[in-house]
Write a protein that holds these residues in place. Structure first.
Motif, mmCIF file in Angstrom:
data_model
loop_
_atom_site.group_PDB
_atom_site.id
_atom_site.type_symbol
_atom_site.label_atom_id
_atom_site.label_comp_id
_atom_site.label_asym_id
_atom_site.label_seq_id
_atom_site.Cartn_x
_atom_site.Cartn_y
_atom_site.Cartn_z
ATOM 1 N N ALA A 49 3.385 -7.524 8.408
ATOM 2 C CA ALA A 49 2.139 -7.259 7.676
ATOM 3 C C ALA A 49 1.299 -6.194 8.369
ATOM 4 O O ALA A 49 0.784 -5.274 7.725
ATOM 5 C CB ALA A 49 1.345 -8.548 7.520
ATOM 6 N N SER A 94 6.520 1.895 8.339
ATOM 7 C CA SER A 94 7.058 1.244 7.138
ATOM 8 C C SER A 94 8.454 0.694 7.407
ATOM 9 O O SER A 94 8.791 -0.410 6.970
ATOM 10 C CB SER A 94 7.094 2.232 5.972
ATOM 11 N N GLY A 104 -1.802 2.968 5.589
ATOM 12 C CA GLY A 104 -3.019 3.725 5.880
ATOM 13 C C GLY A 104 -2.713 5.129 6.356
ATOM 14 O O GLY A 104 -3.345 6.100 5.915
ATOM 15 N N LEU A 151 0.516 -2.473 6.798
ATOM 16 C CA LEU A 151 -0.851 -2.005 6.554
ATOM 17 C C LEU A 151 -1.149 -0.712 7.309
ATOM 18 O O LEU A 151 -1.735 0.227 6.752
ATOM 19 C CB LEU A 151 -1.858 -3.077 6.944
#
Length: 72
Positions: free
Chosen positions: A39, A23, A47, A43
């Motif tokens: 991106a 992050s 997850g 993602l």
């Protein structure tokens, strides 16, 4: 709905740490205007954080992997 857990112990902790790290990488890449990297990192981080928070991983279930201990 009660989803069985298949992620536990150090696996769960590691997923949380890597999720936070990814992050941070996503934010840094976004600030550097590297949208694709941002991106993908966002993602993947989301997850892993979801796996750590819920204790369930779809890939673990697919391959029959369970890193929890009995009674956890």
């Amino acid at each position: 709905m009660n989803v069985p857990r298949n992620v536990g112990g150090w696996d769960r902790v590691l997923r949380g740490v890597l999720g936070i790290w990814l992050s941070v990488v996503a934010v840094a890449a976004s600030l550097d205007e590297k949208r694709t990297t941002a991106a993908v990192a966002a993602l993947a981080g989301a997850g892993l954080l979801q796996n750590a928070a819920t204790g369930f991983c779809g890939c673990n279930a697919l391959f029959g992997v369970d890193t929890t201990r009995d009674g956890e």
